[in-house]
Design an enzyme around this catalytic site. Sequence first.
Site, PDB file in Angstrom:
ATOM      1  N   GLU A 127       0.842  -1.186   0.000  1.00 33.06           N
ATOM      2  CA  GLU A 127       0.000   0.000   0.000  1.00 33.06           C
ATOM      3  C   GLU A 127       0.886   1.247   0.000  1.00 33.06           C
ATOM      4  O   GLU A 127       1.857   1.265   0.741  1.00 33.06           O
ATOM      5  CB  GLU A 127      -0.901   0.033   1.235  1.00 33.06           C
ATOM      6  CG  GLU A 127      -1.879   1.189   1.164  1.00 33.06           C
ATOM      7  CD  GLU A 127      -2.896   1.204   2.324  1.00 33.06           C
ATOM      8  OE1 GLU A 127      -2.761   0.405   3.269  1.00 33.06           O
ATOM      9  OE2 GLU A 127      -3.802   2.032   2.265  1.00 33.06           O
ATOM     10  N   GLY A 267       2.864   2.458  10.820  1.00 34.10           N
ATOM     11  CA  GLY A 267       2.633   1.659  12.022  1.00 34.10           C
ATOM     12  C   GLY A 267       2.435   0.182  11.730  1.00 34.10           C
ATOM     13  O   GLY A 267       3.060  -0.673  12.341  1.00 34.10           O
ATOM     14  N   ALA A 268       1.546  -0.128  10.784  1.00 32.70           N
ATOM     15  CA  ALA A 268       1.254  -1.519  10.470  1.00 32.70           C
ATOM     16  C   ALA A 268       0.432  -1.581   9.196  1.00 32.70           C
ATOM     17  O   ALA A 268      -0.039  -0.557   8.703  1.00 32.70           O
ATOM     18  CB  ALA A 268       0.488  -2.173  11.612  1.00 32.70           C
ATOM     19  N   MET A 269       0.268  -2.806   8.679  1.00 32.92           N
ATOM     20  CA  MET A 269      -0.423  -2.966   7.400  1.00 32.92           C
ATOM     21  C   MET A 269      -1.323  -4.193   7.402  1.00 32.92           C
ATOM     22  O   MET A 269      -0.916  -5.270   7.817  1.00 32.92           O
ATOM     23  CB  MET A 269       0.642  -3.058   6.287  1.00 32.92           C
ATOM     24  CG  MET A 269       0.068  -3.221   4.908  1.00 32.92           C
ATOM     25  SD  MET A 269      -0.949  -1.786   4.436  1.00 32.92           S
ATOM     26  CE  MET A 269      -2.144  -2.596   3.391  1.00 32.92           C
ATOM     27  N   GLU A 270      -2.537  -3.996   6.881  1.00 33.35           N
ATOM     28  CA  GLU A 270      -3.604  -4.985   6.997  1.00 33.35           C
ATOM     29  C   GLU A 270      -3.633  -6.044   5.899  1.00 33.35           C
ATOM     30  O   GLU A 270      -4.702  -6.593   5.606  1.00 33.35           O
ATOM     31  CB  GLU A 270      -4.952  -4.249   7.003  1.00 33.35           C
ATOM     32  CG  GLU A 270      -5.351  -3.587   5.660  1.00 33.35           C
ATOM     33  CD  GLU A 270      -4.987  -2.115   5.529  1.00 33.35           C
ATOM     34  OE1 GLU A 270      -4.040  -1.681   6.202  1.00 33.35           O
ATOM     35  OE2 GLU A 270      -5.638  -1.412   4.726  1.00 33.35           O
ATOM     36  N   HIS A 303      -7.017  -2.246  14.914  1.00 34.30           N
ATOM     37  CA  HIS A 303      -7.205  -1.482  13.674  1.00 34.30           C
ATOM     38  C   HIS A 303      -6.937  -2.364  12.454  1.00 34.30           C
ATOM     39  O   HIS A 303      -7.762  -2.458  11.544  1.00 34.30           O
ATOM     40  CB  HIS A 303      -6.274  -0.262  13.694  1.00 34.30           C
ATOM     41  CG  HIS A 303      -6.325   0.580  12.456  1.00 34.30           C
ATOM     42  ND1 HIS A 303      -7.066   1.735  12.376  1.00 34.30           N
ATOM     43  CD2 HIS A 303      -5.724   0.438  11.255  1.00 34.30           C
ATOM     44  CE1 HIS A 303      -6.925   2.263  11.183  1.00 34.30           C
ATOM     45  NE2 HIS A 303      -6.108   1.493  10.473  1.00 34.30           N
ATOM     46  N   GLU A 304      -5.792  -3.024  12.451  1.00 33.60           N
ATOM     47  CA  GLU A 304      -5.438  -3.843  11.280  1.00 33.60           C
ATOM     48  C   GLU A 304      -6.399  -5.010  11.143  1.00 33.60           C
ATOM     49  O   GLU A 304      -6.821  -5.364  10.049  1.00 33.60           O
ATOM     50  CB  GLU A 304      -3.991  -4.334  11.360  1.00 33.60           C
ATOM     51  CG  GLU A 304      -2.937  -3.248  11.578  1.00 33.60           C
ATOM     52  CD  GLU A 304      -3.048  -2.052  10.630  1.00 33.60           C
ATOM     53  OE1 GLU A 304      -3.546  -2.215   9.501  1.00 33.60           O
ATOM     54  OE2 GLU A 304      -2.651  -0.944  11.049  1.00 33.60           O
ATOM     55  N   GLU A 326      -9.974   4.017   6.047  1.00 32.87           N
ATOM     56  CA  GLU A 326      -9.183   4.479   7.191  1.00 32.87           C
ATOM     57  C   GLU A 326     -10.030   5.228   8.226  1.00 32.87           C
ATOM     58  O   GLU A 326      -9.906   4.989   9.424  1.00 32.87           O
ATOM     59  CB  GLU A 326      -7.993   5.318   6.727  1.00 32.87           C
ATOM     60  CG  GLU A 326      -6.959   4.532   5.894  1.00 32.87           C
ATOM     61  CD  GLU A 326      -6.407   3.314   6.622  1.00 32.87           C
ATOM     62  OE1 GLU A 326      -6.630   3.161   7.836  1.00 32.87           O
ATOM     63  OE2 GLU A 326      -5.751   2.479   5.946  1.00 32.87           O
TER      64      GLU A 326
HETATM   65  N1  TRP Z   1      -3.204   0.822   5.715  1.00 33.02           N
HETATM   66  C1  TRP Z   1      -2.230   1.102   6.730  1.00 33.02           C
HETATM   67  C2  TRP Z   1      -3.042   1.388   7.988  1.00 33.02           C
HETATM   68  O1  TRP Z   1      -3.532   0.539   8.607  1.00 33.02           O
HETATM   69  C3  TRP Z   1      -1.365   2.269   6.397  1.00 33.02           C
HETATM   70  C4  TRP Z   1      -0.005   1.969   5.873  1.00 33.02           C
HETATM   71  C5  TRP Z   1       0.853   1.055   6.338  1.00 33.02           C
HETATM   72  C6  TRP Z   1       0.670   2.649   4.844  1.00 33.02           C
HETATM   73  N2  TRP Z   1       2.023   1.127   5.653  1.00 33.02           N
HETATM   74  C7  TRP Z   1       1.941   2.091   4.736  1.00 33.02           C
HETATM   75  C8  TRP Z   1       0.346   3.684   4.004  1.00 33.02           C
HETATM   76  C9  TRP Z   1       2.883   2.559   3.826  1.00 33.02           C
HETATM   77  C10 TRP Z   1       1.265   4.161   3.075  1.00 33.02           C
HETATM   78  C11 TRP Z   1       2.539   3.588   2.985  1.00 33.02           C
HETATM   79  O2  TRP Z   1      -3.325   2.481   8.322  1.00 33.02           O
HETATM   80 ZN    ZN Z   2      -5.664   1.637   8.502  1.00 33.93          ZN
END
Ligand code: TRP
Ligand code: ZN
Length: 879
Positions: A127, A267-270, A303-304, A326
Amino acid sequence: MRSTQPQTIYLSEYRVPEYLIDDVDLRFSLFEDGARVHSTLTVRRNPEAKGTAGPLTLDGDSLTLEAVALDGQTLAGDAYEDTGDQLIIPRVPERFSLEVVTWIEPQNNTRLEGLYKSSGMFCTQCEAEGFRCITFYPDRPDVMARFRTRIEADKSRYPVLLSNGNDVERGDLADGRHFVTWEDPFPKPCYLFALVAGDLVEKRDGFRTQSGRDIDLRMYVEPRNADKCDHALDSLKRAMRWDEEVYGREYDLDIFMIVAVDDFNMGAMENKGLNIFNSSCVLASQDTATDATFQRIEAIVAHEYFHNWSGNRVTCRDWFQLSLKEGFTVFRDSEFSADMGSPTVKRIEDVTLLRTAQFAEDAGPMAHPVRPASYMEISNFYTLTIYEKGAEVVRMIRNLLGAEGFRKGSDLYFERHDGQAVTTDDFVRAMEDATGRDLGQFRLWYEQAGTPVLAVTDEYDEARGVYRLSIEQRIPDTPGQSHKKPQHIPFALGLLGEGGEPLPLRLDPEEAHAPTERVLELTEARHTFEFHGVSARPVPSLLRHFSAPVRVQYAWSREQLLFLVRHDPDGFNRWDAGQRLAVDVIQSLVVAGPDAPVEPALVTAFRELLTSTTLDQALVSKMLQLPSEAYLIELAEAADVTAIHKAREQVLRQLATELRDELLAVYQRNRQSGDYAVTPEAVARRSLANTALAWLLTINDDEGRALAEAQFRQADNMTDRMGALRALVHSDQAEARTAALDAFYQRYQDDPQVVEMWFAVQASSHANGLDAIQALMQHPAFDWKNPNKVRSVIGVFAGQNLARFHEADGSGYRFLAEQVMRLDDSNPQIAARLVTPLTRWRKFAPGHSSGMRSALERIRDKSGLSRDVYEVVHKSLAD
Ligand code: TRP
Ligand code: ZN
């Protein structure tokens, strides 16, 4: 490197994709000097695409193309075009399969987008537009496909090979290599793709869903972190249960995986079934994480996880719709945290962030609507407006429809759009269709940028017993938007009588059982409301629970504010009255000079808070925090940072001097023994004790210092150890400060997350100016390639150590400009975020703003600027 000016992308130019992908078959061969990616796409022309069939256009970035084949036939060099950011095939049939082979170099990827290496493991971040750094693909969220992924790598270095979905096949290969194949049955956009390969330990847990399915929960971390997984896994199970109970949403795959990586831009990614976390947002133990970290982890894990429905099952049509997932998901995680802890405290924390940082964004050059109309670089739009204001917009919908109506709306939304890529408008329409409510005017919250200002005036007519309240709304101009229409604003209020009792709010003189709290719906530029049967001038409690993300202007007297601090039954407004009183007192010292006397009413209010044992101690711990310098700057016209810093410090010292004995008593009363637990009560007590300690150290109290040193040595948890360290580091006690910092580093030097806190506590201290910051950057633990280190030193200095960053000679600005330019070559996303403090240059007194502006101009003039930094700098300098 870019030679032409970056292009602006417009929502109005959205077109459906010309080609759709049904299936993606990926084969990764991972090596130390690079990776080969074999991709086979099953492509068909989109029946909804208009006109005659055009070329197939796939996105790519930093790829070496090795081969292209269409329906099994290798294409000659003149049958396609590789432009560097696109692969174009002019003539393709209605349906076909396309094979593309690319070579990439994860080991040299410092942007941390696409496939990269972090402490020896391979991981991905796709993302928003990172998938194009892996292979050629239609990299847009409205193209959804089923993914099958085979990963092949050296078995001893990378025993763990992960991707989305279920592992369907694994085996050994020649030369000590092995492979695992993963299959994800749910069609998804490529931004949700993930891959991890490394030498990781696995922590297992399980969850039984409401329908009785058993889900495998797996967490993967580096072996040294094996003892820091419990909290994240517990948080995950709480989130899974909560989403079933509150939204009726059950998990869909058989496996849910969490991976911790040290180098991560956010922070993290879903990613579907395979969430990837910044280590600092997922690893915790009593000895290494503070209460704030424990709570942050719980919120981010939730959140994730929540994204699995709000984001993955129902995703975004295009990136202008980012807040669809978001804003909604932040609202969901915020309600979850409220349910797990203290709702009032959670609300206070959310509003503090919103008012300090989102309001500032909304008033600055990067201001944009919750649904932007254009962007240059989408990474720059992961903003407080999209996330936090977006969540407030969803919260207002919930409050307008009521909890039940909102649940009907969310049920309809998930049911209607499951498996689709949709828009914020589809979300609002589902809310309307489920309840019959018209949200036509409400939609302006998505379209108009800027924070509405509500000017409130009142009149009391003693003879008629009528209290009249007038509310005028005005929405300030923002870049590209002026003359805005009035918005639909829910405005919750109450009125308090002479003795502090809540008064019935009679809009109709005959009303027998009037409520003591109402939500007025503002739709016009100006409204007047009359409340009847009011026997004495009441004190208004306005915008309770912060019922809309707006600024309220009302001419409160200090007596009224003190009255609300004592009597408001709404905990949020009680806190807010205290904040307004403190802001007013600090602002008057900014004008009168720091030697002017401090308002006795403030001392009285704080004395009552410190000595009360009946008030909710979690609320008290929040009420004792003075408004931050950043918030005071946000409220100022032409901010004089030095004067604000001095005035605030003076108020703090004055309060500490006059309340010394009460502070010592609070400290003693709240010192805890026994087991460490992250409950609202225990968190509040630690916070109260640590606040008292910090205040005592601002007046160089000997007893306070001795207590801090003892607590630092004896603490059995990081909250207390860090509380003592912070108090010492922010005091004038140079020797005690150095001793504690050295001891702390000795103890925790092998733990990157704790070292980051060690950096941050120093970078935020007024005791440390630019020289000290530069020394921290020379420290062996500092690492330019690690975003957390950059943030904890440079980001914290520029964002939290405000008086030193804004030093009159402009040295802080020049320093930041240099770091931004340096980082721009290696990690543009982080570089663009680091610019933020400079973008606010118009907010500051002339002495500051000219230096900030020239720092921006220096960055602008650098050649080969990334699109990320280009956009932020150019928009900040535009008039
Ligand atoms: N979708 C992620 C969230 O939970 C956001 C995110 C994670 C993101 N890594 C990223 C956005 C790198 C841009 C680039 O909010
Ligand atoms: Zn998010």
